[in-house]
Design an enzyme around this catalytic site. Structure first.
Site, PDB file in Angstrom:
ATOM      1  N   GLU A  39       0.786  -1.147   0.117  1.00 22.41           N
ATOM      2  CA  GLU A  39       0.030   0.032   0.225  1.00 22.41           C
ATOM      3  C   GLU A  39       0.934   1.357   0.161  1.00 22.41           C
ATOM      4  O   GLU A  39       0.713   2.086  -0.811  1.00 22.41           O
ATOM      5  CB  GLU A  39      -0.977  -0.054   1.342  1.00 22.41           C
ATOM      6  N   ASP A  43       0.747   3.974  -3.062  1.00 20.72           N
ATOM      7  CA  ASP A  43       0.423   5.381  -2.817  1.00 20.72           C
ATOM      8  C   ASP A  43       1.329   6.165  -3.748  1.00 20.72           C
ATOM      9  O   ASP A  43       0.840   7.130  -4.691  1.00 20.72           O
ATOM     10  CB  ASP A  43       0.486   5.779  -1.383  1.00 20.72           C
ATOM     11  N   ASP A 112      -7.166   1.147   0.139  1.00 22.29           N
ATOM     12  CA  ASP A 112      -5.767   0.871   0.545  1.00 22.29           C
ATOM     13  C   ASP A 112      -5.527  -0.420  -0.146  1.00 22.29           C
ATOM     14  O   ASP A 112      -4.295  -0.699  -0.754  1.00 22.29           O
ATOM     15  CB  ASP A 112      -5.687   0.404   1.987  1.00 22.29           C
ATOM     16  N   GLU A 115      -4.427   0.347  -4.036  1.00 20.75           N
ATOM     17  CA  GLU A 115      -3.086   0.777  -3.854  1.00 20.75           C
ATOM     18  C   GLU A 115      -2.059  -0.463  -3.692  1.00 20.75           C
ATOM     19  O   GLU A 115      -0.987  -0.457  -4.513  1.00 20.75           O
ATOM     20  CB  GLU A 115      -2.718   1.621  -2.478  1.00 20.75           C
TER      21      GLU A 115
END
Length: 239
Positions: A39, A43, A112, A115
């Site tokens: 994650e 991002d 999340d 990502e």
């Protein structure tokens, strides 16, 4: 539809929430790896891909608008929509408690996981594979955000309108608050000159101000629509 992976272990890690990893061991008895590190990487990858895409597709936008548009496209709610569009929720591995509490539909968990999925795809096939997969989603989402000004917060929109039309800056006044200190609800008024345009409430003064600005914008839009309709009735098109 989820992307195809060469390394299925990467895919499984991207789909593994920490609640599941805490309740299970790998086949060798070692703790399972969850998707939190992926994650983190995802991002940064999505930030870059969105920034690059916006830079090339919207050459007329300045840096400030590009920044707010990028933020709107990578926030949790938008990423959760992307996750739902590929049925990612159905593939997530959640712990029993998270499952029973509705975690499979929770925006932050879905965002999340999306990502993490993009990070796993990057590790499996490289940046351009992620770009080819993700940019198809960006185009429609970016157009919707721009058409509805979803990247602009209500206070900024109201200030722009007020300064352009009325040559004044909105003022916000706390009208009151209620509830215990740890759970207060604030009520805020927004004034346009001597006119109290709207009120709003929220768990913080800032949230209440945004709520008041949003209400004022809705009232302005309704008045402008009604004014336009009235003008059309007074001046019907010639037959």
């Amino acid at each position: 539809m989820l992307p195809e992976f060469h390394n299925q272990e990467l895919l499984q890690r991207a789909l593994t929430h920490s609640s599941y990893a805490n309740e299970h061991l790998s086949s060798g008895g070692a703790p399972l790896q969850d998707n939190e590190r992926l994650e983190f990487l995802g991002d940064a990858i999505l930030d870059f891909i969105v920034a690059r895409w916006l830079f090339h597709h919207y050459p007329a936008l300045d840096e400030g608008r590009l920044t707010t548009l990028r933020a709107a496209l990578v926030r949790a709610a938008t990423l959760a929509q992307f996750a739902r569009s590929i049925n990612l929720a159905d593939r997530l591995r959640l712990g029993r408690g998270e499952e029973e509490s509705g975690g499979r539909q929770r925006a932050n968990i879905l965002g999340d996981a999306f990502e993490a999925l993009m990070a796993a795809l990057y590790l499996d096939q490289g940046l351009e594979a992620v770009s080819a997969y993700f940019e198809k989603m960006i185009e429609g989402a970016a157009a919707a955000v721009l058409n509805e000004n979803l990247d602009r917060d209500p206070k900024s929109q109201l200030q722009e309108w007020s300064q352009a039309i009325l040559s004044i800056t909105p003022r916000y006044r706390v009208a009151g608050s209620e509830g215990p200190d740890h759970a207060k609800t604030f009520t805020v008024e927004v004034w346009l000159g001597n006119l109290m345009a709207a009120t709003g409430s929220g768990s913080s003064k800032q949230t209440a101000e945004q709520s008041a600005a949003r209400a004022a914008l809705q009232d302005i839009a309704a008045r402008e629509q009604a004014s336009g309709a009235a003008a059309g009735e007074e001046h019907p098109a010639a037959e």
